[in-house]
Motif scaffolding. Structure first.
Motif, PDB file in Angstrom:
ATOM      1  N   PHE A 155       0.832  -1.213   0.000  1.00  0.00           N
ATOM      2  CA  PHE A 155       0.000   0.000   0.000  1.00  0.00           C
ATOM      3  C   PHE A 155       0.862   1.257   0.000  1.00  0.00           C
ATOM      4  CE2 PHE A 155      -2.152   3.344   2.444  1.00  0.00           C
ATOM      5  CZ  PHE A 155      -3.255   3.557   1.633  1.00  0.00           C
ATOM      6  N   ILE A 156       1.887   1.310   0.809  1.00  0.00           N
ATOM      7  CA  ILE A 156       2.761   2.480   0.868  1.00  0.00           C
ATOM      8  C   ILE A 156       3.491   2.676  -0.463  1.00  0.00           C
ATOM      9  CG2 ILE A 156       4.826   3.420   1.988  1.00  0.00           C
ATOM     10  CD1 ILE A 156       3.885   2.051   4.544  1.00  0.00           C
ATOM     11  N   ARG A 157       3.903   1.577  -1.095  1.00  0.00           N
ATOM     12  CA  ARG A 157       4.592   1.671  -2.370  1.00  0.00           C
ATOM     13  C   ARG A 157       3.673   2.245  -3.440  1.00  0.00           C
ATOM     14  NH1 ARG A 157       7.785  -3.329  -5.319  1.00  0.00           N
ATOM     15  NH2 ARG A 157       8.637  -2.126  -7.079  1.00  0.00           N
ATOM     16  N   GLN A 158       2.407   1.771  -3.438  1.00  0.00           N
ATOM     17  CA  GLN A 158       1.455   2.332  -4.408  1.00  0.00           C
ATOM     18  C   GLN A 158       1.229   3.824  -4.174  1.00  0.00           C
ATOM     19  OE1 GLN A 158      -2.003  -0.082  -4.079  1.00  0.00           O
ATOM     20  NE2 GLN A 158      -1.094  -1.857  -5.180  1.00  0.00           N
ATOM     21  N   GLN A 159       1.152   4.218  -2.905  1.00  0.00           N
ATOM     22  CA  GLN A 159       0.943   5.649  -2.617  1.00  0.00           C
ATOM     23  C   GLN A 159       2.138   6.478  -3.070  1.00  0.00           C
ATOM     24  OE1 GLN A 159      -1.820   7.088  -1.471  1.00  0.00           O
ATOM     25  NE2 GLN A 159      -2.846   5.064  -1.428  1.00  0.00           N
ATOM     26  N   ILE A 160       3.316   5.938  -2.895  1.00  0.00           N
ATOM     27  CA  ILE A 160       4.514   6.690  -3.303  1.00  0.00           C
ATOM     28  C   ILE A 160       4.571   6.830  -4.819  1.00  0.00           C
ATOM     29  CG2 ILE A 160       7.039   6.569  -3.371  1.00  0.00           C
ATOM     30  CD1 ILE A 160       6.926   5.331  -0.598  1.00  0.00           C
ATOM     31  N   ARG A 161       4.191   5.771  -5.545  1.00  0.00           N
ATOM     32  CA  ARG A 161       4.188   5.842  -7.010  1.00  0.00           C
ATOM     33  C   ARG A 161       3.188   6.883  -7.495  1.00  0.00           C
ATOM     34  NH1 ARG A 161       4.613  -0.422  -9.147  1.00  0.00           N
ATOM     35  NH2 ARG A 161       6.819  -0.750  -8.535  1.00  0.00           N
ATOM     36  N   LYS A 162       2.035   6.903  -6.851  1.00  0.00           N
ATOM     37  CA  LYS A 162       1.040   7.926  -7.260  1.00  0.00           C
ATOM     38  C   LYS A 162       1.588   9.335  -7.023  1.00  0.00           C
ATOM     39  CE  LYS A 162      -3.056   5.095  -6.453  1.00  0.00           C
ATOM     40  NZ  LYS A 162      -4.280   4.946  -5.652  1.00  0.00           N
ATOM     41  N   ALA A 163       2.248   9.547  -5.876  1.00  0.00           N
ATOM     42  CA  ALA A 163       2.797  10.885  -5.587  1.00  0.00           C
ATOM     43  C   ALA A 163       3.920  11.235  -6.558  1.00  0.00           C
ATOM     44  CB  ALA A 163       3.313  10.921  -4.141  1.00  0.00           C
ATOM     45  N   SER A 164       4.732  10.280  -7.001  1.00  0.00           N
ATOM     46  CA  SER A 164       5.825  10.547  -7.934  1.00  0.00           C
ATOM     47  C   SER A 164       5.281  10.929  -9.291  1.00  0.00           C
ATOM     48  CB  SER A 164       6.725   9.319  -8.054  1.00  0.00           C
ATOM     49  OG  SER A 164       7.290   9.008  -6.804  1.00  0.00           O
ATOM     50  N   ARG A 165       4.253  10.210  -9.734  1.00  0.00           N
ATOM     51  CA  ARG A 165       3.671  10.580 -11.024  1.00  0.00           C
ATOM     52  C   ARG A 165       3.019  11.948 -10.970  1.00  0.00           C
ATOM     53  NH1 ARG A 165       1.996   5.057 -11.072  1.00  0.00           N
ATOM     54  NH2 ARG A 165      -0.052   5.730 -10.305  1.00  0.00           N
ATOM     55  N   TRP A 166       2.472  12.296  -9.862  1.00  0.00           N
ATOM     56  CA  TRP A 166       1.823  13.606  -9.738  1.00  0.00           C
ATOM     57  C   TRP A 166       2.860  14.715  -9.754  1.00  0.00           C
ATOM     58  CZ3 TRP A 166       1.764  17.190  -5.551  1.00  0.00           C
ATOM     59  CH2 TRP A 166       0.856  18.213  -5.712  1.00  0.00           C
ATOM     60  N   ARG A 167       4.036  14.459  -9.205  1.00  0.00           N
ATOM     61  CA  ARG A 167       5.070  15.477  -9.202  1.00  0.00           C
ATOM     62  C   ARG A 167       5.839  15.518 -10.515  1.00  0.00           C
ATOM     63  NH1 ARG A 167       7.726  14.456  -3.232  1.00  0.00           N
ATOM     64  NH2 ARG A 167       5.883  15.066  -2.001  1.00  0.00           N
ATOM     65  N   GLY A 168       5.681  14.453 -11.309  1.00  0.00           N
ATOM     66  CA  GLY A 168       6.336  14.429 -12.602  1.00  0.00           C
ATOM     67  C   GLY A 168       7.753  13.925 -12.567  1.00  0.00           C
ATOM     68  N   LYS A 169       8.146  13.273 -11.509  1.00  0.00           N
ATOM     69  CA  LYS A 169       9.476  12.699 -11.462  1.00  0.00           C
ATOM     70  C   LYS A 169       9.404  11.338 -10.760  1.00  0.00           C
ATOM     71  CE  LYS A 169      10.755  15.033  -7.202  1.00  0.00           C
ATOM     72  NZ  LYS A 169      11.768  15.879  -6.551  1.00  0.00           N
TER      73      LYS A 169
END
Length: 248
Positions: free
Chosen positions: A207-221
């Motif tokens: 779950f934490i890994r999925q949340q981090i991936r979503k935040a990375s895509r939102w920041r564009g990096k």
């Protein structure tokens, strides 16, 4: 010669129960005697010829002679009884007057008294012998009954003792099996708890890994994920820490 059947059958040596018990190990006395008796009966059946009609001639002739003797004795006894029954009753002088007749009557009366006494003696001796034989039969039956009762009681006691030993062994095995099953059940419960703990931690990490991936895509990096898996000092299942973002 011991294992040669023809030599054993041709041998004239008598076989006793003790010899059979020595030849066959662990055979009871009763079984040895029964085996010898059955073998003797079968040997007589095979060796002796069958009974024929012409062989019965001598037996039937002797039986006929004995029957004739018995019949003649019965007729003689009937004649004697009939003679004395037909004689007049003594007691007065005018009934028997002849001296010869009186002498014959006295002789016959004496013979009758002697026969009666001998018959009474024979009957008493026969009764004594019958009582003695009855006592012997009763004592023999009582002895055999007591012996059989003691044998049955001993056999029953041995059977119950063996049954108790077998029951004790079964109970010991059941106790050891129940202890092993309890240990196995406890171990399975422990493994189940460890598996549930690992599953929850894996779900949390995913779950934490999925949340981090979503935040990375939102920041564009693309963020680099670092997992921390420290070694456990107790040797149990290691703890899984959530991924962390690198600084900078």
């Amino acid at each position: 010669a011991v294992y040669n059947r023809k030599a054993m059958c041709a041998s004239a040596r008598l076989v006793s129960s003790n010899l059979l018990m020595e030849m066959v190990p662990d055979i009871p006395v009763s079984q040895a005697e029964r085996t010898l008796h059955n073998s003797r009966v079968e040997h007589l059946k095979e060796s002796e010829p069958a009974f024929r009609v012409d062989e019965a001639h001598a037996l039937l002739t002797g039986m006929e002679a004995n029957t004739r003797k018995i019949r003649n004795g019965l007729f003689f006894a009937f004649d004697v009884v009939h003679y004395f029954d037909s004689r007049p009753v003594p007691g007065t002088d005018d009934i028997v007057t002849d001296s010869n007749e009186k002498a014959i009557f006295k002789l016959a009366l004496k013979e009758a008294i002697d026969e009666e006494e001998s018959l009474a003696e024979f009957v008493s001796s026969a009764q004594c012998e019958e009582k003695e034989s009855d006592k012997n039969v009763v004592s023999f039956v009582e002895f055999q009954t007591a012996r059989l009762s003691s044998d049955v009681a001993e056999t029953l006691a041995q059977s119950l003792e063996n049954l108790e030993k077998r029951q004790a062994r079964i109970e010991e095995r059941e106790e050891s099996m129940s202890v092993a099953v309890r240990h196995m059940h406890a171990r399975l419960l422990q493994l189940q708890g460890d598996a549930k703990t690992i599953a929850r931690r894996l779900e949390k990490a995913l779950f934490i890994r999925q949340q981090i991936r979503k935040a990375s895509r939102w920041r564009g990096k693309k963020a680099k994920i670092v997992y921390g898996i420290p070694e456990s000092s107790t040797g149990s299942v290691p703890e899984i820490f959530p991924p962390s973002m690198p600084s900078g």
